[in-house]
Write a protein that holds these residues in place. Sequence first.
Motif, PDB file in Angstrom:
ATOM      1  N   LEU A 196      10.908 -59.588 -17.960  1.00 13.56           N
ATOM      2  CA  LEU A 196      12.304 -60.033 -18.043  1.00 13.56           C
ATOM      3  C   LEU A 196      13.257 -58.944 -17.565  1.00 13.56           C
ATOM      4  CD1 LEU A 196      13.951 -62.508 -18.960  1.00 13.56           C
ATOM      5  CD2 LEU A 196      14.236 -61.360 -21.160  1.00 13.56           C
ATOM      6  N   GLU A 197      14.057 -59.271 -16.556  1.00 12.06           N
ATOM      7  CA  GLU A 197      15.045 -58.341 -16.011  1.00 12.06           C
ATOM      8  C   GLU A 197      16.473 -58.805 -16.241  1.00 12.06           C
ATOM      9  OE1 GLU A 197      14.352 -57.322 -11.926  1.00 12.06           O
ATOM     10  OE2 GLU A 197      12.238 -56.907 -12.284  1.00 12.06           O
ATOM     11  N   ILE A 198      16.676 -60.119 -16.221  1.00 11.72           N
ATOM     12  CA  ILE A 198      18.019 -60.679 -16.397  1.00 11.72           C
ATOM     13  C   ILE A 198      17.969 -61.738 -17.489  1.00 11.72           C
ATOM     14  CG2 ILE A 198      19.910 -61.971 -15.313  1.00 11.72           C
ATOM     15  CD1 ILE A 198      19.595 -59.309 -13.957  1.00 11.72           C
ATOM     16  N   LEU A 199      18.834 -61.592 -18.479  1.00 14.12           N
ATOM     17  CA  LEU A 199      19.005 -62.582 -19.540  1.00 14.12           C
ATOM     18  C   LEU A 199      20.496 -62.847 -19.666  1.00 14.12           C
ATOM     19  CD1 LEU A 199      18.113 -64.294 -21.975  1.00 14.12           C
ATOM     20  CD2 LEU A 199      18.210 -62.209 -23.359  1.00 14.12           C
ATOM     21  N   LEU A 200      20.918 -64.050 -19.338  1.00 15.89           N
ATOM     22  CA  LEU A 200      22.327 -64.409 -19.430  1.00 15.89           C
ATOM     23  C   LEU A 200      22.521 -65.422 -20.548  1.00 15.89           C
ATOM     24  CD1 LEU A 200      23.345 -64.821 -15.663  1.00 15.89           C
ATOM     25  CD2 LEU A 200      23.498 -62.798 -17.115  1.00 15.89           C
ATOM     26  N   VAL A 201      23.316 -65.046 -21.544  1.00 16.54           N
ATOM     27  CA  VAL A 201      23.636 -65.951 -22.655  1.00 16.54           C
ATOM     28  C   VAL A 201      25.139 -65.965 -22.933  1.00 16.54           C
ATOM     29  CG1 VAL A 201      21.359 -65.887 -23.750  1.00 16.54           C
ATOM     30  CG2 VAL A 201      23.060 -64.156 -24.340  1.00 16.54           C
ATOM     31  N   ASP A 202      25.946 -65.544 -21.959  1.00 14.61           N
ATOM     32  CA  ASP A 202      27.390 -65.590 -22.173  1.00 14.61           C
ATOM     33  C   ASP A 202      27.860 -67.043 -22.219  1.00 14.61           C
ATOM     34  OD1 ASP A 202      28.782 -65.836 -19.063  1.00 14.61           O
ATOM     35  OD2 ASP A 202      26.717 -65.177 -19.230  1.00 14.61           O
ATOM     36  N   GLN A 203      28.970 -67.248 -22.883  1.00 15.22           N
ATOM     37  CA  GLN A 203      29.563 -68.563 -23.108  1.00 15.22           C
ATOM     38  C   GLN A 203      28.592 -69.509 -23.827  1.00 15.22           C
ATOM     39  OE1 GLN A 203      31.861 -70.132 -19.774  1.00 15.22           O
ATOM     40  NE2 GLN A 203      31.987 -68.057 -18.922  1.00 15.22           N
ATOM     41  N   THR A 204      27.871 -68.930 -24.804  1.00 14.81           N
ATOM     42  CA  THR A 204      27.045 -69.676 -25.750  1.00 14.81           C
ATOM     43  C   THR A 204      27.428 -69.153 -27.127  1.00 14.81           C
ATOM     44  OG1 THR A 204      25.229 -68.077 -25.901  1.00 14.81           O
ATOM     45  CG2 THR A 204      25.098 -69.684 -24.109  1.00 14.81           C
ATOM     46  N   THR A 205      26.805 -69.646 -28.161  1.00 14.69           N
ATOM     47  CA  THR A 205      27.022 -69.073 -29.487  1.00 14.69           C
ATOM     48  C   THR A 205      25.780 -68.312 -29.946  1.00 14.69           C
ATOM     49  OG1 THR A 205      26.480 -71.200 -30.506  1.00 14.69           O
ATOM     50  CG2 THR A 205      28.792 -70.720 -30.198  1.00 14.69           C
ATOM     51  N   ILE A 206      24.985 -67.853 -28.977  1.00 13.43           N
ATOM     52  CA  ILE A 206      23.828 -66.999 -29.265  1.00 13.43           C
ATOM     53  C   ILE A 206      24.338 -65.705 -29.879  1.00 13.43           C
ATOM     54  CG2 ILE A 206      21.935 -65.694 -28.216  1.00 13.43           C
ATOM     55  CD1 ILE A 206      21.433 -68.680 -28.178  1.00 13.43           C
ATOM     56  N   SER A 207      23.667 -65.241 -30.912  1.00 14.46           N
ATOM     57  CA  SER A 207      24.092 -64.014 -31.579  1.00 14.46           C
ATOM     58  C   SER A 207      22.863 -63.198 -31.946  1.00 14.46           C
ATOM     59  CB  SER A 207      24.887 -64.353 -32.842  1.00 14.46           C
ATOM     60  OG  SER A 207      24.066 -65.088 -33.731  1.00 14.46           O
ATOM     61  N   GLY A 208      23.115 -62.036 -32.522  1.00 11.86           N
ATOM     62  CA  GLY A 208      22.006 -61.240 -33.025  1.00 11.86           C
ATOM     63  C   GLY A 208      21.770 -59.970 -32.240  1.00 11.86           C
ATOM     64  N   ASN A 209      20.728 -59.298 -32.642  1.00 15.66           N
ATOM     65  CA  ASN A 209      20.374 -58.008 -32.075  1.00 15.66           C
ATOM     66  C   ASN A 209      19.270 -58.190 -31.033  1.00 15.66           C
ATOM     67  OD1 ASN A 209      19.385 -55.417 -31.593  1.00 15.66           O
ATOM     68  ND2 ASN A 209      19.776 -54.770 -33.689  1.00 15.66           N
ATOM     69  N   LEU A 210      19.425 -57.531 -29.912  1.00 13.79           N
ATOM     70  CA  LEU A 210      18.414 -57.608 -28.865  1.00 13.79           C
ATOM     71  C   LEU A 210      17.663 -56.292 -28.714  1.00 13.79           C
ATOM     72  CD1 LEU A 210      20.358 -59.666 -26.204  1.00 13.79           C
ATOM     73  CD2 LEU A 210      18.562 -60.427 -27.719  1.00 13.79           C
ATOM     74  N   ALA A 211      17.379 -55.658 -29.828  1.00 10.19           N
ATOM     75  CA  ALA A 211      16.728 -54.347 -29.797  1.00 10.19           C
ATOM     76  C   ALA A 211      15.374 -54.392 -29.103  1.00 10.19           C
ATOM     77  CB  ALA A 211      16.564 -53.810 -31.218  1.00 10.19           C
ATOM     78  N   THR A 212      14.602 -55.430 -29.336  1.00 13.85           N
ATOM     79  CA  THR A 212      13.281 -55.518 -28.711  1.00 13.85           C
ATOM     80  C   THR A 212      13.418 -55.580 -27.201  1.00 13.85           C
ATOM     81  OG1 THR A 212      12.378 -56.631 -30.628  1.00 13.85           O
ATOM     82  CG2 THR A 212      11.138 -56.846 -28.593  1.00 13.85           C
ATOM     83  N   ALA A 213      14.339 -56.385 -26.724  1.00 12.84           N
ATOM     84  CA  ALA A 213      14.532 -56.531 -25.282  1.00 12.84           C
ATOM     85  C   ALA A 213      14.971 -55.223 -24.654  1.00 12.84           C
ATOM     86  CB  ALA A 213      15.562 -57.618 -24.989  1.00 12.84           C
TER      87      ALA A 213
END
Length: 130
Positions: free
Chosen positions: A90-107
């Motif tokens: 995984l190189e690109i993860l786009l979740v803007d303009q969603t209500t996704i939340s949380g910590n992405l420490a693993t990524a």
Amino acid sequence: LQAGGIPQFLSQMTNLKDLSLAGTNRVAAIPENLFTNLKNLILLDLSDNGLTGSIPPSLGDIQQLTYLLLNRNPDLEGEVPESVQSLEQLEILLVDQTTISGNLATACDRRPHKIEILGSDCSLKNDTSP
């Protein structure tokens, strides 16, 4: 493709590498196991739809997934599953303009290469280098 949910027949397209359903009026949850047979999938673009619910952990089964674009789905919610964050390619993860939340420490922490994450709040924005 007609507007509506994500078509089930896509799970039979096992050699598919790029799948874009961006802006095609998909209004439904992402089916839990729809993409698990797509082992060669590199790009999954479901952006700019009306997707609801959360990101299914089964997306983490797509080991070659490099680009995951889920942005501009305002009713997509919850956290990014650990299985998705752990995808090594995984190189690109786009979740803007969603209500996704949380910590992405693993990524961000277990990445052998740079990853670009664009999210809707500061806890999701990251740009890390090895």
